[in-house]
Design an enzyme around this catalytic site. Structure first.
Site, PDB file in Angstrom:
ATOM      1  N   GLN A 190      -0.186 -13.546   5.588  1.00  0.00           N
ATOM      2  CA  GLN A 190      -1.242 -12.652   6.055  1.00  0.00           C
ATOM      3  C   GLN A 190      -2.608 -13.254   5.730  1.00  0.00           C
ATOM      4  OE1 GLN A 190      -0.149  -8.696   5.152  1.00  0.00           O
ATOM      5  NE2 GLN A 190      -2.047  -7.765   5.857  1.00  0.00           N
ATOM      6  N   HIS A 195       0.801  -1.228   0.000  1.00  0.00           N
ATOM      7  CA  HIS A 195       0.000   0.000   0.000  1.00  0.00           C
ATOM      8  C   HIS A 195       0.835   1.279   0.000  1.00  0.00           C
ATOM      9  CE1 HIS A 195      -3.937  -1.834   0.250  1.00  0.00           C
ATOM     10  NE2 HIS A 195      -3.536  -2.608   1.238  1.00  0.00           N
ATOM     11  N   ARG A 228       6.760  -6.157   3.284  1.00  0.00           N
ATOM     12  CA  ARG A 228       5.475  -6.675   2.812  1.00  0.00           C
ATOM     13  C   ARG A 228       5.491  -6.559   1.291  1.00  0.00           C
ATOM     14  NH1 ARG A 228      -0.681  -5.140   4.558  1.00  0.00           N
ATOM     15  NH2 ARG A 228      -0.099  -3.038   3.841  1.00  0.00           N
ATOM     16  N   GLU A 245      -6.504 -12.473   5.665  1.00  0.00           N
ATOM     17  CA  GLU A 245      -7.361 -11.287   5.639  1.00  0.00           C
ATOM     18  C   GLU A 245      -8.609 -11.493   4.790  1.00  0.00           C
ATOM     19  OE1 GLU A 245      -4.906  -8.089   4.148  1.00  0.00           O
ATOM     20  OE2 GLU A 245      -3.684  -9.480   2.987  1.00  0.00           O
ATOM     21  N   ASP A 270      17.260 -10.637  -3.373  1.00  0.00           N
ATOM     22  CA  ASP A 270      18.571 -10.269  -3.901  1.00  0.00           C
ATOM     23  C   ASP A 270      19.062  -8.908  -3.404  1.00  0.00           C
ATOM     24  OD1 ASP A 270      18.700 -12.656  -5.269  1.00  0.00           O
ATOM     25  OD2 ASP A 270      18.424 -11.796  -7.266  1.00  0.00           O
ATOM     26  N   SER A 287      -8.024  -4.811   8.573  1.00  0.00           N
ATOM     27  CA  SER A 287      -8.886  -3.964   7.734  1.00  0.00           C
ATOM     28  C   SER A 287      -9.521  -4.758   6.601  1.00  0.00           C
ATOM     29  CB  SER A 287      -8.088  -2.786   7.179  1.00  0.00           C
ATOM     30  OG  SER A 287      -7.642  -1.944   8.218  1.00  0.00           O
ATOM     31  N   ASP A 288      -8.703  -5.534   5.881  1.00  0.00           N
ATOM     32  CA  ASP A 288      -9.257  -6.352   4.804  1.00  0.00           C
ATOM     33  C   ASP A 288     -10.138  -7.464   5.353  1.00  0.00           C
ATOM     34  OD1 ASP A 288      -8.448  -5.326   2.221  1.00  0.00           O
ATOM     35  OD2 ASP A 288      -6.404  -5.744   2.836  1.00  0.00           O
TER      36      ASP A 288
END
Length: 256
Positions: A151, A50, A75, A153, A89, A178-179
């Site tokens: 995660q 995000h 993330r 969600e 990498d 939230s999701d």
């Protein structure tokens, strides 16, 4: 040369169920990230889902955290092997994979971070993570020093939490409140009893499989409740949130 991230202390702390207090980094700036790295958090999420981050912004932030005791966690924008390979990498070892709904998706995340035969990570002999080919034991050490946090969600993720948590190579289960709230029909209201019940269920099932659980909780009361429920890696705020609230408070103080 030696790589100072081996062994991975954050991975070891999670496995030992040691409480790890973290913070979200969304400003995508090496100076703000460097300041955040001085605060004393155990871990920091550099957000590629995000926040406006990419390879070119992640590298200077990793450089800014070189002297910090805070473990950088990236993330990723999506669970995609090529994206994950590029982040490996440039020097990330701790990964938060969004929107994992099945065991197969969890397995893909793990495989994407492992060299063959354990996984499908592409091989480059010289990159930032192995100090451009100067870390002699990098190939031998890399696979066992990667942290994978998946995660959950969505309703499907909740339904499959046992299979996801049991996946070999998954180091922890992270709740996206939230999701998850949106998926359960309560958009913008993660405090709804249905959402809170689902969060506690995820924590409990993760624990049943011997996996630590975590969550983002910028409200102190929420963070403390989740810790009481057994979460062990909790992000208690974000640089963006702290910056916005502090500047708003400062302006309000003098403009009343």
């Amino acid at each position: 040369m030696n790589n100072d991230v081996f062994p991975n202390k954050f991975k070891a702390a999670l496995a030992a169920k040691q409480v790890q207090i973290g913070c979200w980094s969304a400003l995508s700036n090496p100076i703000s990230t460097e300041v955040l790295g001085l605060a004393g958090f155990d871990w920091l999420v550099l957000d590629g889902e995000h926040a406006p981050n990419d390879i070119s912004t992640f590298i200077p932030q990793l450089m800014a955290l070189k002297g910090s005791a805070s473990a950088p966690v990236v993330r990723v924008p999506t669970n995609e092997p090529v994206i994950i390979k590029r982040l490996l990498d440039i020097g990330f070892y701790n990964f938060l994979i969004p929107f994992v709904e099945t065991k197969e998706e969890a397995e893909l995340a793990v495989a994407s971070t492992r060299y063959p035969p354990e996984g499908i990570r592409g091989v480059s002999v010289s990159h930032r993570a192995n100090m451009f080919g100067t870390v002699a034991d990098y190939f031998a050490q890399s696979n066992k020093n990667i942290t994978i946090l998946v995660q959950i969600e969505s309703q499907q993720g909740v339904d499959n939490v046992d299979a996801i948590a049991a996946t070999e190579g998954v180091d922890g289960i992270f709740v996206g409140p939230s999701d998850l709230a949106a998926a359960l029909g309560h958009l913008g209201n993660a405090s709804h009893p249905d959402v809170q019940k689902a969060i506690q269920h995820i924590f409990n099932r993760a624990s049943a499989h011997g996996k630590p659980s975590g969550i983002l909780a910028p409200v102190e009361a929420d963070a403390r409740r989740y810790l009481e429920w057994g979460a062990t890696f909790v992000a208690v705020g974000s640089d963006l949130g702290v910056f916005r609230s502090a500047t708003q408070k400062l302006a309000d103080t003098f403009k009343k």
